[in-house]
Design an enzyme around this catalytic site. Structure first.
Site, PDB file in Angstrom:
ATOM      1  N   GLY A 251      25.991  27.831  14.022  1.00 25.87           N
ATOM      2  CA  GLY A 251      24.568  28.135  14.192  1.00 25.87           C
ATOM      3  C   GLY A 251      23.713  27.054  13.540  1.00 25.87           C
ATOM      4  O   GLY A 251      22.818  26.481  14.173  1.00 25.87           O
TER       5      GLY A 251
ATOM      6  N   ASP B 272      35.489  31.001   7.683  1.00 20.66           N
ATOM      7  CA  ASP B 272      36.183  31.563   8.853  1.00 20.66           C
ATOM      8  C   ASP B 272      37.173  30.612   9.526  1.00 20.66           C
ATOM      9  O   ASP B 272      38.015  31.056  10.300  1.00 20.66           O
ATOM     10  CB  ASP B 272      35.154  32.009   9.906  1.00 20.66           C
ATOM     11  CG  ASP B 272      34.160  33.000   9.345  1.00 20.66           C
ATOM     12  OD1 ASP B 272      34.513  33.691   8.380  1.00 20.66           O
ATOM     13  OD2 ASP B 272      33.035  33.077   9.861  1.00 20.66           O
TER      14      ASP B 272
ATOM     15  N   GLU C 287      38.186  41.270  10.902  1.00 13.73           N
ATOM     16  CA  GLU C 287      36.964  42.061  11.157  1.00 13.73           C
ATOM     17  C   GLU C 287      36.587  42.061  12.641  1.00 13.73           C
ATOM     18  O   GLU C 287      35.981  43.000  13.129  1.00 13.73           O
ATOM     19  CB  GLU C 287      35.797  41.587  10.292  1.00 13.73           C
ATOM     20  CG  GLU C 287      35.321  40.188  10.591  1.00 13.73           C
ATOM     21  CD  GLU C 287      34.152  39.746   9.703  1.00 13.73           C
ATOM     22  OE1 GLU C 287      33.609  40.554   8.952  1.00 13.73           O
ATOM     23  OE2 GLU C 287      33.796  38.557   9.774  1.00 13.73           O
TER      24      GLU C 287
ATOM     25  N   VAL D  56      34.288  39.193  -1.630  1.00 15.93           N
ATOM     26  CA  VAL D  56      35.234  38.577  -2.577  1.00 15.93           C
ATOM     27  C   VAL D  56      35.801  37.292  -1.957  1.00 15.93           C
ATOM     28  O   VAL D  56      36.039  36.299  -2.648  1.00 15.93           O
ATOM     29  CB  VAL D  56      36.390  39.577  -2.841  1.00 15.93           C
ATOM     30  CG1 VAL D  56      37.589  38.897  -3.449  1.00 15.93           C
ATOM     31  CG2 VAL D  56      35.902  40.695  -3.734  1.00 15.93           C
TER      32      VAL D  56
ATOM     33  N   GLN E 139      53.000  23.461 -14.229  1.00 18.59           N
ATOM     34  CA  GLN E 139      52.710  22.904 -12.895  1.00 18.59           C
ATOM     35  C   GLN E 139      53.719  23.355 -11.836  1.00 18.59           C
ATOM     36  O   GLN E 139      53.414  23.391 -10.654  1.00 18.59           O
ATOM     37  CB  GLN E 139      52.694  21.374 -12.961  1.00 18.59           C
ATOM     38  CG  GLN E 139      51.551  20.841 -13.794  1.00 18.59           C
ATOM     39  CD  GLN E 139      51.779  19.402 -14.215  1.00 18.59           C
ATOM     40  OE1 GLN E 139      51.484  18.490 -13.478  1.00 18.59           O
ATOM     41  NE2 GLN E 139      52.309  19.195 -15.406  1.00 18.59           N
TER      42      GLN E 139
HETATM   43  P1  ADP Z   1      26.066  29.626  10.613  1.00 13.88           P
HETATM   44  O1  ADP Z   1      25.498  28.259  10.446  1.00 13.88           O
HETATM   45  O2  ADP Z   1      26.954  30.001   9.468  1.00 13.88           O
HETATM   46  O3  ADP Z   1      26.682  29.811  11.968  1.00 13.88           O
HETATM   47  P2  ADP Z   1      23.730  31.157  11.452  1.00 13.88           P
HETATM   48  O4  ADP Z   1      24.165  31.257  12.864  1.00 13.88           O
HETATM   49  O5  ADP Z   1      23.144  32.364  10.811  1.00 13.88           O
HETATM   50  O6  ADP Z   1      24.875  30.671  10.467  1.00 13.88           O
HETATM   51  O7  ADP Z   1      22.643  29.987  11.376  1.00 13.88           O
HETATM   52  C1  ADP Z   1      22.040  29.626  10.166  1.00 13.88           C
HETATM   53  C2  ADP Z   1      20.622  29.143  10.429  1.00 13.88           C
HETATM   54  O8  ADP Z   1      20.646  28.043  11.336  1.00 13.88           O
HETATM   55  C3  ADP Z   1      19.743  30.174  11.113  1.00 13.88           C
HETATM   56  O9  ADP Z   1      19.172  31.067  10.189  1.00 13.88           O
HETATM   57  C4  ADP Z   1      18.687  29.296  11.737  1.00 13.88           C
HETATM   58  O10 ADP Z   1      17.734  28.886  10.787  1.00 13.88           O
HETATM   59  C5  ADP Z   1      19.484  28.067  12.149  1.00 13.88           C
HETATM   60  N1  ADP Z   1      19.862  28.207  13.565  1.00 13.88           N
HETATM   61  C6  ADP Z   1      20.934  28.828  14.076  1.00 13.88           C
HETATM   62  N2  ADP Z   1      20.941  28.763  15.426  1.00 13.88           N
HETATM   63  C7  ADP Z   1      19.824  28.078  15.773  1.00 13.88           C
HETATM   64  C8  ADP Z   1      19.227  27.683  17.016  1.00 13.88           C
HETATM   65  N3  ADP Z   1      19.800  27.959  18.178  1.00 13.88           N
HETATM   66  N4  ADP Z   1      18.068  26.990  16.967  1.00 13.88           N
HETATM   67  C9  ADP Z   1      17.488  26.702  15.793  1.00 13.88           C
HETATM   68  N5  ADP Z   1      17.985  27.050  14.608  1.00 13.88           N
HETATM   69  C10 ADP Z   1      19.129  27.731  14.579  1.00 13.88           C
END
Ligand code: ADP
Length: 748
Positions: free
Chosen positions: A113, A159, A258, A293, A659
């Site tokens: 993301g 992950d 999960e 954890v 060790q």
């Molecule tokens: P991860 O990086 O662990 O996959 P997230 O998917 O929650 O976590 O993304 C973290 C942050 O990255 C989001 O809160 C947002 O600010 C930004 N982000 C994620 N996807 C997008 C997107 N498609 N466009 C713009 N910003 C994004």
């Protein structure tokens, strides 16, 4: 490397999304390598939130601002989720805030993301700048000075769900938390004959559950990529657990990812599995949801080094890329740093998620890669209650398993995998007690499925090991044992003396026809000093033992200005010293490969004096036990103390046998299982084809390879007991760069 005029003068880094252990190592490496290369470096606090807020959320970083953070979990610059960054308006503010500080290079550490968001930002950069100029928020000259945003991504996620890297930063530490928890639960489960369900994280990725299951000896594992394919999977699972009980297992545990689901795509909850088991087994079932954890605690040695190496490579990549280059994702492939097109990796990652949601599991499994698939296959055999029944017409080979050399954590795990894979394929597995001495004495016994029950997490070597290399009449006795027990192949799981002994048997084939059987050596040595493999079983555990001990040693020095000289094992191989130096932030590492001169030590004392004079409170030097025969650890301590001009005192810590001890790390358990599986397959294949080729196995880069045992002397420096080629020697310059600020780097 030094920054050239056409290269970025400033860069910023941020951590975003879920935090992960090892992010701090990456932050430290980015900051320190940037400073060393002559680049100014800013940290954006609280991820994209900080980028949008600007001001002092984007702060210049100094060498010392990232001191003492290697051993800390999480991220010291904070992480956050930001909905505003998902909007163009939010990104417009972010661009203005970066430009205000004349920054046009960004390193993002986060999950898919965060990296997607970063790439959208990069693609929009030009348009955002035009808009800012039109709004008169920035001058046209400022916009012209920064026409492109350079972007590099590192994956921080427990992950291990990202395409384009074998490991994400944090996954190994999460596996540590999982194996620690399952190992602890196993002892109570065994005492009470209780069933446990352990739910682990991983979102749509089953890596943590699969590897956690393989590393701990779980009875059943449920992962998103491979839902149970039968309709009444619950019955199959319960029957398997009952069969395990009948075979004598006292504990029973299921690891549940999960994101696990059934073949109709319906999520499988831990409560549901508990209810099914309770009804079927008629006994108490306990659910443990490991939760956060898994994200916590100190990063493992692996994650510290992964974060460090990726962080260093990220800065190098920013400096060496052209402004308009496609952004790269810096990852790990085998033991090497890889640079892949960032958006392609994100696209492939998201494709796996889509495939899982669309219930196209086979294709999803394909995209996870061959080692994931192979691990799943192995797991399916390991968790059987008993082997497949023997097929009468199939030949049954008699294969012996033994150790030799010093103990290495993971030896038992390898024996377990070898015995179970061999038995499941219908062969007879013989255990040899006490190394080659056992073979000389004829101390050989038949092993069954339950002889290796509980071996996966067990440190030490249940079969026993010693460093004897047979010679003279020993060889005659070994030949007799081979004949008496009709041994048709030997798997030697051990270290240097085991390799030498196996090679000697190969040479003696002309004199002893009984030696005309295939022998395969599996590298198990904390020293990582064996040929034909980049990592031997046990080395990762030893590294973690060292790093944990050094963390404690460092904490002990609260009052005084002190320098520690820590002596680690490794013989004449400097692997443990260099890698523990990298993982614990040592100022200097002494290894035999480089030697030690008086001039070196003189320069090092001067460097230390200089840094203590400018406020340093703690120094750390790692010395490999055989770095130099004359300049011993105590000699060095005395010399440094004498020359410290009362600026600091010096203490030595010789870590010794701690060790070699302890339960194997998850990495070592997984490696041991993978290698042992292949070794047994190798022996079976040789026996089937009537061949007697002998080999040693190893992980080289990304692949498991066999080298001809004939080549042993050619591939090693016999007198120094180490391989001629040591891949990790290339990491020395990185250790140097990160150890001391540029003005203090004096060592040639
Ligand atoms: P991860 O990086 O662990 O996959 P997230 O998917 O929650 O976590 O993304 C973290 C942050 O990255 C989001 O809160 C947002 O600010 C930004 N982000 C994620 N996807 C997008 C997107 N498609 N466009 C713009 N910003 C994004």
């Amino acid at each position: 490397m030094q920054r050239k005029d056409d290269q970025p003068k400033r860069l910023a880094l941020l951590t975003s999304g879920g935090d992960a252990q090892g992010m701090n190592a990456a932050i430290r490496a980015i900051v320190r390598s940037a400073i060393s290369f002559g680049v100014e470096v800013y940290a954006v606090f609280e991820g994209y939130e900080g980028l949008i807020r600007g001001g002092d959320a984007i702060r210049p970083m100094s060498w010392d601002s990232v001191g003492g953070i290697l051993q800390r979990g999480g991220t010291v610059i904070g992480s956050a989720r930001s909905d505003e960054f998902r909007t163009r308006q939010g990104r417009l503010k972010a661009a203005r805030n970066l430009l205000e500080k004349e920054i046009d290079s960004l390193i993002v550490i986060g999950g898919d993301g965060s990296l997607t968001g970063a790439d959208i930002f990069r693609q929009e950069w030009h348009g955002l700048l035009e808009e800012l100029v039109a709004q008169q928020s920035i001058s046209i000259e400022l916009a012209q000075r920064h026409p492109h945003l350079r972007l590099v991504g590192l994956v921080g996620s427990i992950d291990n769900d990202m395409y384009g890297t074998d490991m994400t930063i944090g996954a190994d530490s999460a596996l540590h938390r999982i194996t620690e928890a399952v190992d602890a639960i196993t002892s109570t489960a065994t005492s009470h004959r209780r069933a446990f369900i352990i739910k682990v994280m991983g979102r749509n990725c089953g890596y943590l559950a699969l590897m956690g299951g393989l590393a701990t000896g779980a009875d059943w594992v449920l992962i998103p990529e491979s839902p149970p394919q039968v309709e009444k999977w619950e019955d199959v699972m319960c029957e398997r657990l009952k069969a395990g009980r009948r075979a004598g297992r006292r504990d029973a545990f299921v690891i549940l990812a999960e994101g696990a689901r059934d073949r109709d795509g319906k999520p499988i909850s831990s409560d549901y599995v508990a209810e099914v088991l309770e009804n079927s087994l008629g006994e108490e079932v306990r659910v443990t949801v490991l939760g956060h954890v898994q994200r916590g605690g100190a990063p493992s040695a692996f994650d510290r080094n992964l974060g460090t190496l990726l962080g260093y490579a990220a800065v190098e990549t920013i400096l060496s890329s052209s402004p308009a280059d496609e952004p790269k994702l810096i990852g790990l492939h085998g033991n090497r740093i890889s640079r892949q097109p960032l958006m392609e990796c994100v696209r492939q990652t998201q494709e796996v998620n889509q495939l899982i949601n669309a219930r196209e599991y086979e294709r999803a499994m394909e995209l996870r890669g061959s080692s994931f698939k192979e691990a799943f296959q192995t797991l399916k055999t390991m968790l059987r209650a008993l082997p497949h029944p023997v097929i009468a017409e199939q030949p049954r080979f008699r294969l012996a398993v033994m150790h030799a050399g010093a103990p290495a954590p993971g030896m038992n795990t390898a024996v377990r995998a070898a015995v179970r894979i061999g038995l499941d394929r219908g062969h007879v597995l013989l255990g040899v007690r006490n190394g080659f001495q056992g073979l000389i004495d004829g101390d050989v016994f038949e092993m069954n499925w339950m002889s290796v029950n509980g071996f996966a997490p067990l440190g030490g070597a249940e079969l026993g090991t010693n460093e004897k290399i047979p010679s003279g009449s020993d060889l005659y006795h070994i030949a007799r044992s081979i004949e008496t027990h009709q041994i048709q192949g030997i798997l030697m799981i051990g270290g240097w003396s085991g390799y030498e002994a196996a090679y000697r048997m190969l040479q003696e084939r002309v004199n002893f026809p009984a030696f005309n059987i295939p022998i395969v050596c599996l590298p198990a040595s904390i020293n990582n000093d064996l040929p034909g493999c980049e990592l031997s079983v046990g080395a990762d555990t030893a590294l973690n033992n060292i790093v944990e001990a050094v963390d404690k040693i460092k904490q002990s020095a609260v009052a005084q200005r002190r320098c520690f000289i820590v002596e680690v094992m490794g013989g004449k191989c400097g692997y443990l010293a260099l890698m523990s130096g990298l993982a614990s932030g040592a100022e200097r590492v002494y290894i035999n490969e480089e030697g030690v001169t008086l001039k070196d030590m003189q320069l090092d004392v001067e460097t230390l004096n200089q840094s203590f004079r400018s406020g340093k409170r703690l120094g750390l030097i790692i010395r490999s036990e055989s770095a130099n025969d004359v300049y011993t650890t105590s000699f060095m301590c005395a010399l440094f103390e004498e020359e410290s001009a009362d600026l600091f005192d010096v203490r030595q810590a010789i870590l010794g046998h701690l060790q070699q001890g302890g339960n194997p790390s998850p990495f070592d358990r997984i490696l041991a299982t993978r290698l042992a599986t292949r070794c047994i397959e190798y022996l079976i294949q040789q026996a089937e084809q009537g061949k007697t080729e002998s080999a040693f196995i190893g992980l080289i880069g990304h692949e498991i390879k066999f080298s001809n045992l004939e080549d042993f002397p050619r591939m090693v420096e016999l007198d120094k007991r180490r391989p001629r080629q040591q891949w990790w020697m290339d990491l020395r310059p990185i250790a140097r760069v990160l150890a001391n600020p540029p003005s203090e780097i004096q060592i040639s």
